[in-house]
Design a protein around this motif. Structure first.
Motif: not given
Length: 557
Positions: A62-64, A10-11, A219-220, A88-90
Motif C-alpha cells: 500500500g502506497a498511501g 507509472i508517472g 511498484l504500481l 495505477y498511481d499512489i
C-alpha cells in the motif's frame, strides 16, 4: 515530480487505467465475495521452497497515507524498501481526502498560534469514557500515538509537506485545536479530483516524492494476493505474493512486511461481521479511485492474525457511515466530487447534485415511503435508513434511499439535473408524473418496482404537512416546500460508508498479534487496516506508518 519508466511504475500524471476497477462491473456479489486464495493457504514446505523474484529488507503493501511514511522511515533507518500498490498511481484514499491532519502536543505551528497542548492532553482526550470515538480505543496505542505527535509533525515538514497556517477545531474527542490542512498538490493533472480542495494530494505526493528520492522502490499495478509465512500459523513472515497483469511476482522481505492496505468498508462480506445491516447497497466513499477490500486484513488472518477493538466499528458516532451530500450519482460522499476533468470521471460518471438545503426534498425508501426527518444527519437517520422496510426477500439492509424533488426545488438549489451532473444509468430518473417516475426507477440494488401510487400518496401527504407547517410523521422542522411542479426527479441518496474503525491487532511497535496473543514475527500493520484506535483522519495512519517502518527496519533479519 520525476516520471518513472521502470516496469510496473507509472508517472503521477498518467491517465486512469481502464482496468483499474473492473470489479465495479461485476455487481454487488463480486464486491462481497472477495477472498484470499494466495500463497498463505499452501502448506509449509511449499512456502519454504518458494522462488523469490525480488528482495528487500522491508516490503510494504500500500502506497498511501500509512505506507509512504513507513517507506520513508524504513529508508531513514537504513533498510532497503519495496512498496507495492494495486492502483495505477499512489495515494490511496489520502489523495482524494481533504488533507486534514490532526497532530498536536505543542508542535511548531501550534506554538505559532499560542495553542497550549501536550502529549498528556492528547492521551487524556483520546481515552475519554464520555465520547464514542475514544472510549473503546486501546490505551497503549493511544499513549504511543500521543508521544509521537511532535516527531511526526517534524517528520512531515522534513519530507516536504506544507500546511495552510490556519488551525481547525476537531469535531471529535479532541478538546484542543489540532487540525491543520496540507496544501493541495500544485500540478492539477496529478490531482485525482481537481478543483474540489483535495488537499490530501499535497500530503501523499510530497511523501511519495521523498520516498523515491531516498531510494524506496514503488511498484504500481502490483496486487498483493497473499502473505508468506514459514508455517501456516507459525514462524516468521518471509514475504508476499503479488500479481502484475498476468504475472505472479514473489517478493521476499528479509526483515518485515507492513500491511498498509486501507480498511474494509468496500468488502460487503467483511464489514457485515460488524454490522449485518451493511449489505450491498451501501457504497464505499472514495470509489472508484480507492477500494477498501480488506485485502490486508484477510491475508493476515489467513496466517493467524487477530482483529482488535471491534466495538469501534459499531459506535453510533463519527464517519463510519455518512449522509451523501452529492445526490444522483453512485459515490456521493459528503465532500469528494469527481469533476469531468478527473481521470476517474469515466468510471464515476457524474458529479452529483450538491444539496444546500435538505428542505428542498424528501427521502423515500425503495417502497416510496418516507422514513425519517430529512434535515437530520445524525446516526438516528442512518438507523432509520437501514431499518427493515418490509422486503420479504431481503431481510437485512434497508435498501436504496431516493431523494424526491421537483423542478422548483432544482431552481432553488440552482441544479442542472442533467449529465454530467447526474448519472441516468441507474442513479437518477425524471418524469412528468410521480407515478411514471416510480416506474422508471431501475437500479442493481432496487429489488422491486416502486409503487407509483405509494409514491404519489406519500408526496401528497408531505405536501399537506407543508400547508399545515407541521411534519406529523417525522418532525421535520417546519416543512417549507411542496413537491408539486413537474418534472419530478428521483436521485440516489443511499448513505455511504467511510471509516474503517477497526482492523488487525498490533502492539505499540505496530507488530501484528495472532489469535492467541503472540506476535507474528516480521508482520506489521498501520493505517485503517490496523485496529485499536478509532480516530478519524490521516494522523493515526501517518504516526503508525512511521512506527512500523522504523521498527521493521531495525529488526534483525
Amino acid at each position: 515530480m520525476a516520471k518513472h519508466a521502470q516496469d510496473g511504475m507509472i508517472g503521477n500524471g498518467a491517465p486512469a487505467d481502464p482496468n483499474r476497477r473492473s470489479f465495479l462491473t461485476k455487481g454487488a456479489a463480486g464486491v462481497g465475495a472477495i477472498a484470499m486464495t494466495g500463497i498463505a493457504a499452501q502448506d509449509a514446505n511449499a512456502q519454504a521452497n518458494i522462488r523469490w523474484d525480488q528482495t528487500a529488507d522491508v516490503v510494504i503493501i500500500g502506497a498511501g497515507v500509512a505506507g509512504l511514511p513507513a517507506a520513508i522511515a524504513a529508508r531513514d533507518s537504513g533498510a532497503s524498501v519495496i512498496v507495492v500498490d494495486e492502483n495505477y498511481d499512489i495515494g490511496g484514499r489520502g489523495i482524494v481526502s481533504g488533507g486534514r491532519v490532526q497532530l498536536g502536543s505543542g508542535h511548531a505551528l501550534q506554538q505559532k498560534f499560542n495553542i497550549k497542548d501536550s502529549a498528556d492532553q492528547i492521551f487524556a482526550d483520546w481515552v475519554r469514557h464520555d465520547h464514542g470515538e475514544s472510549r473503546f480505543s486501546d490505551r497503549d496505542l493511544v499513549r504511543v500515538f500521543a508521544d509521537e505527535n511532535v516527531t511526526t509533525w517534524d517528520f512531515l515538514i522534513a519530507n516536504g509537506v506544507e500546511f495552510i497556517e490556519k488551525p481547525i477545531t476537531p469535531p471529535d474527542a479532541s478538546r484542543v485545536d489540532r487540525i491543520f490542512v496540507t496544501k493541495e498538490w500544485h500540478i492539477p493533472s496529478e490531482v485525482i479530483a481537481p478543483r474540489r480542495n483535495r488537499n490530501g494530494s499535497g500530503l501523499v505526493r510530497r511523501l511519495a516524492e521523498s520516498a523515491r528520492k531516498k531510494g524506496a522502490q514503488i511498484l504500481l499495478k502490483h496486487k498483493m494476493t497473499g502473505i508468506v509465512r514459514e508455517g501456516r500459523n507459525s514462524g516468521k513472515v518471509l514475504g508476499i505474493v503479488t500479481r502484475n497483469s498476468d504475472n505472479t511476482i514473489n517478493i521476499r522481505a528479509s526483515k518485515g512486511v507492513i500491511i498498509a492496505t486501507g480498511g474494509h468498508s468496500g468488502n460487503v462480506n467483511f464489514r457485515r461481521m460488524f454490522d449485518p445491516r451493511l449489505t450491498e447497497e451501501y457504497q464505499q466513499a472514495c470509489e472508484p479511485y480507492a477500494h477498501q477490500g480488506a485485502d490486508g486484513e484477510l491475508a493476515a488472518m489467513d496466517i493467524g492474525a487477530s482483529l482488535w477493538a471491534t466495538a469501534n466499528q459499531t459506535i453510533d458516532t463519527g464517519a463510519a457511515i455518512t449522509k451523501t451530500r452529492h445526490i444522483g450519482c453512485r459515490w456521493g460522499y459528503a465532500t469528494l466530487v469527481y469533476e469531468p476533468d478527473s481521470p476517474m470521471f469515466a468510471q464515476a460518471k457524474a458529479t452529483g447534485l450538491t444539496v444546500k438545503d435538505w428542505q428542498n426534498l424528501i427521502m423515500v425508501n425503495q417502497f416510496g415511503r418516507r422514513f425519517w426527518n430529512e434535515v437530520d444527519g445524525s446516526h438516528k437517520f442512518f438507523a432509520a435508513a437501514m431499518d427493515y422496510h418490509g422486503d420479504k426477500n431481503k431481510l437485512n439492509g434497508g435498501g436504496p434511499i431516493w431523494a424526491i424533488f421537483d423542478s422548483d426545488a432544482a431552481v432553488r438549489e440552482k441544479w442542472n439535473p442533467k449529465p454530467p451532473h447526474v448519472d441516468p444509468d441507474g442513479y437518477f430518473f425524471s418524469a412528468d408524473t410521480l407515478v411514471e417516475l416510480a416506474g422508471k426507477i431501475k437500479n442493481p440494488y432496487q429489488k422491486q418496482v416502486m409503487s407509483g401510487a405509494a409514491l404519489a400518496e406519500q408526496v401528497d401527504r408531505y405536501n399537506s404537512f407543508v400547508a399545515e407547517g407541521v411534519d406529523k410523521d417525522f418532525k421535520k422542522p417546519t416543512p417549507m416546500h411542496k413537491i408539486a411542479t413537474p418534472p419530478f426527479y428521483a436521485a440516489w441518496s443511499t448513505p455511504i460508508l467511510h471509516d474503517s474503525n477497526t482492523g488487525l491487532r498490533t502492539n505499540t511497535s505496530a507488530e501484528v498479534i495472532d489469535i492467541r496473543g503472540a506476535v507474528i514475527p516480521g508482520l506489521y500493520s498501520a493505517g485503517e487496516s490496523q485496529g485499536g484506535f478509532a480516530q478519524h483522519g490521516l494522523a493515526r495512519c501517518i504516526v503508525f506508518g512511521r512506527i512500523a517502518g522504523r521498527h521493521a527496519a531495525q529488526r534483525t533479519a
